[in-house]
Design a protein around this motif. Structure first.
Motif, PDB file in Angstrom:
ATOM      1  N   ALA A  21      12.224   9.931   2.569  1.00 42.92           N
ATOM      2  CA  ALA A  21      11.198   8.887   2.574  1.00 42.92           C
ATOM      3  C   ALA A  21      11.137   8.191   1.219  1.00 42.92           C
ATOM      4  CB  ALA A  21       9.846   9.498   2.924  1.00 42.92           C
ATOM      5  N   VAL A  22      11.173   8.981   0.146  1.00 43.22           N
ATOM      6  CA  VAL A  22      11.143   8.417  -1.203  1.00 43.22           C
ATOM      7  C   VAL A  22      12.344   7.506  -1.429  1.00 43.22           C
ATOM      8  CG1 VAL A  22      11.357   8.972  -3.665  1.00 43.22           C
ATOM      9  CG2 VAL A  22       9.788  10.282  -2.214  1.00 43.22           C
ATOM     10  N   ALA A  23      13.534   7.969  -1.058  1.00 41.48           N
ATOM     11  CA  ALA A  23      14.759   7.193  -1.265  1.00 41.48           C
ATOM     12  C   ALA A  23      14.700   5.854  -0.532  1.00 41.48           C
ATOM     13  CB  ALA A  23      15.966   8.001  -0.811  1.00 41.48           C
ATOM     14  N   GLU A  24      14.195   5.871   0.703  1.00 40.31           N
ATOM     15  CA  GLU A  24      14.136   4.642   1.492  1.00 40.31           C
ATOM     16  C   GLU A  24      13.149   3.645   0.892  1.00 40.31           C
ATOM     17  OE1 GLU A  24      13.793   4.742   5.650  1.00 40.31           O
ATOM     18  OE2 GLU A  24      15.620   5.920   5.965  1.00 40.31           O
ATOM     19  N   ILE A  25      12.012   4.149   0.437  1.00 41.30           N
ATOM     20  CA  ILE A  25      10.997   3.259  -0.135  1.00 41.30           C
ATOM     21  C   ILE A  25      11.473   2.677  -1.467  1.00 41.30           C
ATOM     22  CG2 ILE A  25       8.670   3.218  -1.131  1.00 41.30           C
ATOM     23  CD1 ILE A  25       7.884   5.257   1.061  1.00 41.30           C
ATOM     24  N   VAL A  26      12.096   3.501  -2.283  1.00 43.47           N
ATOM     25  CA  VAL A  26      12.633   3.033  -3.567  1.00 43.47           C
ATOM     26  C   VAL A  26      13.638   1.910  -3.342  1.00 43.47           C
ATOM     27  CG1 VAL A  26      14.136   3.677  -5.497  1.00 43.47           C
ATOM     28  CG2 VAL A  26      12.211   5.144  -4.868  1.00 43.47           C
ATOM     29  N   LYS A  27      14.532   2.109  -2.387  1.00 43.49           N
ATOM     30  CA  LYS A  27      15.557   1.108  -2.103  1.00 43.49           C
ATOM     31  C   LYS A  27      14.949  -0.159  -1.518  1.00 43.49           C
ATOM     32  CE  LYS A  27      19.947   0.455   0.342  1.00 43.49           C
ATOM     33  NZ  LYS A  27      20.981   1.082   1.207  1.00 43.49           N
ATOM     34  N   ALA A  28      13.981  -0.012  -0.626  1.00 46.03           N
ATOM     35  CA  ALA A  28      13.404  -1.165   0.058  1.00 46.03           C
ATOM     36  C   ALA A  28      12.539  -2.023  -0.852  1.00 46.03           C
ATOM     37  CB  ALA A  28      12.583  -0.690   1.264  1.00 46.03           C
ATOM     38  N   TYR A  29      11.809  -1.381  -1.787  1.00 43.49           N
ATOM     39  CA  TYR A  29      10.841  -2.122  -2.590  1.00 43.49           C
ATOM     40  C   TYR A  29      11.180  -2.192  -4.079  1.00 43.49           C
ATOM     41  CZ  TYR A  29       8.019  -1.671   1.640  1.00 43.49           C
ATOM     42  OH  TYR A  29       7.576  -1.736   2.934  1.00 43.49           O
ATOM     43  N   GLY A  30      12.286  -1.567  -4.477  1.00 41.30           N
ATOM     44  CA  GLY A  30      12.690  -1.622  -5.880  1.00 41.30           C
ATOM     45  C   GLY A  30      11.738  -0.918  -6.822  1.00 41.30           C
ATOM     46  N   LEU A  31      11.144   0.189  -6.356  1.00 43.42           N
ATOM     47  CA  LEU A  31      10.182   0.939  -7.163  1.00 43.42           C
ATOM     48  C   LEU A  31      10.873   2.003  -8.002  1.00 43.42           C
ATOM     49  CD1 LEU A  31       7.356   1.427  -4.493  1.00 43.42           C
ATOM     50  CD2 LEU A  31       7.579  -0.384  -6.179  1.00 43.42           C
ATOM     51  N   ASN A  32      10.134   2.523  -8.958  1.00 42.69           N
ATOM     52  CA  ASN A  32      10.652   3.597  -9.798  1.00 42.69           C
ATOM     53  C   ASN A  32      10.681   4.901  -8.998  1.00 42.69           C
ATOM     54  OD1 ASN A  32      10.019   6.002 -11.774  1.00 42.69           O
ATOM     55  ND2 ASN A  32      11.017   4.426 -12.992  1.00 42.69           N
ATOM     56  N   LYS A  33      11.832   5.541  -8.934  1.00 42.35           N
ATOM     57  CA  LYS A  33      12.010   6.719  -8.098  1.00 42.35           C
ATOM     58  C   LYS A  33      11.078   7.858  -8.510  1.00 42.35           C
ATOM     59  CE  LYS A  33      15.550   9.978  -6.509  1.00 42.35           C
ATOM     60  NZ  LYS A  33      16.983  10.360  -6.582  1.00 42.35           N
ATOM     61  N   ASP A  37       0.884  -1.176   0.000  1.00 40.00           N
ATOM     62  CA  ASP A  37       0.000   0.000   0.000  1.00 40.00           C
ATOM     63  C   ASP A  37       0.917   1.219   0.000  1.00 40.00           C
ATOM     64  OD1 ASP A  37      -1.733   2.064   0.449  1.00 40.00           O
ATOM     65  OD2 ASP A  37      -2.879   1.029   1.992  1.00 40.00           O
ATOM     66  N   LEU A  38       1.248   1.675  -1.215  1.00 39.14           N
ATOM     67  CA  LEU A  38       2.243   2.733  -1.347  1.00 39.14           C
ATOM     68  C   LEU A  38       1.827   3.999  -0.611  1.00 39.14           C
ATOM     69  CD1 LEU A  38       4.890   3.741  -2.517  1.00 39.14           C
ATOM     70  CD2 LEU A  38       3.690   4.317  -4.637  1.00 39.14           C
ATOM     71  N   ASN A  39       0.569   4.368  -0.709  1.00 38.80           N
ATOM     72  CA  ASN A  39       0.109   5.576  -0.023  1.00 38.80           C
ATOM     73  C   ASN A  39       0.332   5.491   1.477  1.00 38.80           C
ATOM     74  OD1 ASN A  39      -0.625   6.845  -2.334  1.00 38.80           O
ATOM     75  ND2 ASN A  39      -2.837   6.737  -2.008  1.00 38.80           N
ATOM     76  N   SER A  40      -0.026   4.350   2.056  1.00 43.62           N
ATOM     77  CA  SER A  40       0.124   4.181   3.511  1.00 43.62           C
ATOM     78  C   SER A  40       1.594   4.207   3.914  1.00 43.62           C
ATOM     79  CB  SER A  40      -0.515   2.865   3.959  1.00 43.62           C
ATOM     80  OG  SER A  40      -1.911   2.891   3.735  1.00 43.62           O
ATOM     81  N   VAL A  41       2.414   3.529   3.124  1.00 46.30           N
ATOM     82  CA  VAL A  41       3.849   3.488   3.440  1.00 46.30           C
ATOM     83  C   VAL A  41       4.451   4.878   3.331  1.00 46.30           C
ATOM     84  CG1 VAL A  41       6.087   2.568   2.727  1.00 46.30           C
ATOM     85  CG2 VAL A  41       4.081   1.084   2.721  1.00 46.30           C
ATOM     86  N   LEU A  42       4.079   5.612   2.289  1.00 41.14           N
ATOM     87  CA  LEU A  42       4.593   6.971   2.113  1.00 41.14           C
ATOM     88  C   LEU A  42       4.156   7.887   3.253  1.00 41.14           C
ATOM     89  CD1 LEU A  42       4.269   7.682  -1.715  1.00 41.14           C
ATOM     90  CD2 LEU A  42       6.336   7.983  -0.345  1.00 41.14           C
ATOM     91  N   LYS A  43       2.883   7.841   3.594  1.00 42.54           N
ATOM     92  CA  LYS A  43       2.378   8.694   4.665  1.00 42.54           C
ATOM     93  C   LYS A  43       3.097   8.410   5.978  1.00 42.54           C
ATOM     94  CE  LYS A  43      -2.255   9.380   2.734  1.00 42.54           C
ATOM     95  NZ  LYS A  43      -3.694   9.045   2.846  1.00 42.54           N
ATOM     96  N   SER A  44       3.306   7.132   6.248  1.00 36.14           N
ATOM     97  CA  SER A  44       3.985   6.753   7.490  1.00 36.14           C
ATOM     98  C   SER A  44       5.431   7.263   7.502  1.00 36.14           C
ATOM     99  CB  SER A  44       3.966   5.232   7.636  1.00 36.14           C
ATOM    100  OG  SER A  44       4.712   4.819   8.758  1.00 36.14           O
ATOM    101  N   LYS A  45       6.123   7.070   6.392  1.00 36.39           N
ATOM    102  CA  LYS A  45       7.526   7.497   6.296  1.00 36.39           C
ATOM    103  C   LYS A  45       7.647   9.013   6.363  1.00 36.39           C
ATOM    104  CE  LYS A  45      10.100   3.724   5.626  1.00 36.39           C
ATOM    105  NZ  LYS A  45      11.261   3.382   6.490  1.00 36.39           N
ATOM    106  N   MET A  46       6.732   9.723   5.706  1.00 37.23           N
ATOM    107  CA  MET A  46       6.819  11.185   5.641  1.00 37.23           C
ATOM    108  C   MET A  46       6.492  11.850   6.979  1.00 37.23           C
ATOM    109  SD  MET A  46       5.216  11.593   1.790  1.00 37.23           S
ATOM    110  CE  MET A  46       4.878  13.344   1.911  1.00 37.23           C
ATOM    111  N   GLN A  47       5.904  11.096   7.899  1.00 39.04           N
ATOM    112  CA  GLN A  47       5.707  11.612   9.253  1.00 39.04           C
ATOM    113  C   GLN A  47       6.999  11.546  10.064  1.00 39.04           C
ATOM    114  OE1 GLN A  47       2.497   9.281  10.843  1.00 39.04           O
ATOM    115  NE2 GLN A  47       0.893  10.438   9.772  1.00 39.04           N
ATOM    116  N   GLU A  48       7.898  10.678   9.611  1.00 38.45           N
ATOM    117  CA  GLU A  48       9.138  10.446  10.353  1.00 38.45           C
ATOM    118  C   GLU A  48      10.336  11.183   9.764  1.00 38.45           C
ATOM    119  OE1 GLU A  48       9.710   6.278  10.173  1.00 38.45           O
ATOM    120  OE2 GLU A  48       7.771   5.768  11.081  1.00 38.45           O
ATOM    121  N   MET A  49      10.264  11.533   8.477  1.00 41.18           N
ATOM    122  CA  MET A  49      11.449  12.082   7.796  1.00 41.18           C
ATOM    123  C   MET A  49      11.035  12.965   6.623  1.00 41.18           C
ATOM    124  SD  MET A  49      12.572   8.466   5.988  1.00 41.18           S
ATOM    125  CE  MET A  49      12.412   7.632   7.578  1.00 41.18           C
TER     126      MET A  49
END
Length: 280
Positions: free
Chosen positions: A254-266, A237-249
Motif C-alpha cells: 500500500a505504501v509503495a503504491e501511494i508513494v508512486k501515485a502521489y510522489g510522496l516521501n516513502k 487525504d492521506l489517512n483515508s487513502v492509506l486505510k482504503s489501500k491497507m484493506q486491500e493489500m
C-alpha cells in the motif's frame, strides 16, 4: 619531466578561458593523451595553443574494456604520463574512464585529478534549485518507454534530479516529465559558459511553451526540483487513502503504491501507515 601515472584532466565545456593553468601545463607536457575522439581533442588543443606533438589514443565506450589494460601497461612499461580527457568537461561523468581508473588503482599506477568544468555543477549553480542534495541520473533514454520508466522510478526520490539531454529530444522529454513530475519546478540549462548561455525555470508545461516558441540548441542539462511532500500530502487525504489501500493489500505494498501515485516521501508515508495499523 612529468611523474608517471594517469592524469584526469577537465577541459572547457564552452569557454576556452575556463581551462586551468595546471590543466594547460599537464596537457602541454604529457606525451600521451587518451580521448574519446581524436579529431575533437586535436581541434581543442589547436584552439588552446597546445602543441600536437604527442600520441593521441582513442578511448571511448566501445573500446574501453580492451584499451584500459593497454594504457596501464604503457604507463608501467615506459614510466609514462597519460592525460585522460573527454570531449568537453570532466572525464568519467557519463563518459568512459572509470574502468581505466579502477585498473590503475588495482595495479599500483598513480592517478591524479585536475578539477575543472563540469556541466552538472554549473547547471545546478545557475538553476536556483536546492543543491544540498542532488542525484545525477545521466542521459535520458531515447525511447518513450525507457524515458517513462526512468522518470517513474525517480519520481518519489526526495532530491533534486539532474539529467543530460539533447536539444532535438527536449520537448518529448518535457512531455514525459509533465506526467511524471506534475507541477514540480524544473530548470533547463543550455549553452553553459558560452555567449548564449541560458537557464529557464518553470513547470514542464511552462517549459514546453517556452521551447516550442524558442527551439533549443546546444547541450542540455534538465533539472527537477525535489517533490513537495507536504503540499502533495495536503492535496489528498492521506489517512483515508492509506486505510482504503491497507484493506486491500499488505502495508508495504500500500505504501509503495501511494508513494508512486502521489510522489510522496516513502519514509513519511510508511510512518503514517504504521501509526494507522497500531491504532486499529
Amino acid at each position: 619531466m612529468m611523474k608517471k601515472g594517469l592524469y584526469i584532466v577537465a577541459t572547457p565545456i564552452g569557454n576556452l578561458g575556463d581551462l586551468t593553468a595546471r590543466a594547460a601545463e599537464v596537457l602541454t607536457a604529457a606525451p600521451y593523451v587518451a580521448c574519446e575522439d581524436t579529431r575533437v581533442t586535436k581541434k581543442l588543443f589547436s584552439l588552446l595553443g597546445i602543441g600536437l606533438d604527442k600520441k593521441f589514443i582513442t578511448y571511448e565506450d566501445h573500446s574501453e574494456e580492451q584499451k584500459a589494460q593497454g594504457i596501464v601497461d604503457l604507463i608501467q612499461r615506459e614510466g609514462a604520463a597519460v592525460a585522460l580527457v573527454s570531449d568537453a568537461g570532466s572525464p568519467l561523468i557519463s563518459d568512459p574512464g572509470y574502468k581505466l581508473v579502477r585498473r590503475c588503482r588495482e595495479q599500483g599506477v598513480p592517478v591524479y585529478t585536475l578539477p575543472g568544468c563540469c556541466a552538472i555543477i554549473c547547471a545546478l549553480q545557475l538553476s536556483g534549485l536546492p543543491t544540498n542534495r542532488f542525484m545525477f541520473a545521466g542521459f535520458i533514454p531515447n525511447k518513450e518507454k525507457g524515458r517513462a520508466d526512468l522518470f517513474a522510478e525517480l519520481a518519489a526520490v526526495n532530491t533534486t534530479l539532474v539529467f543530460y539531454e539533447t536539444a532535438p529530444r527536449l520537448l518529448k522529454t518535457l512531455t514525459a516529465a509533465a506526467v511524471a513530475f506534475p507541477q514540480r519546478e524544473m530548470a533547463v540549462a543550455r549553452e553553459i559558459t558560452k555567449m548564449y548561455e541560458e537557464c529557464v525555470n518553470g513547470t514542464a508545461e511552462q517549459l514546453i511553451a517556452h521551447f516550442s516558441q524558442n527551439p533549443p540548441k546546444g547541450e542540455i542539462v534538465l533539472m527537477v526540483a525535489p517533490p513537495d511532500t507536504q503540499a502533495a500530502a495536503a492535496a489528498i487525504d492521506l489517512n483515508s487513502v492509506l486505510k482504503s489501500k491497507m484493506q486491500e493489500m499488505p502495508l508495504k505494498t500500500a505504501v509503495a503504491e501511494i508513494v508512486k501515485a502521489y510522489g510522496l516521501n516513502k519514509n513519511e508515508v510508511y510512518r503514517q501507515a504504521v501509526k494507522i495499523k497500531n491504532e486499529s
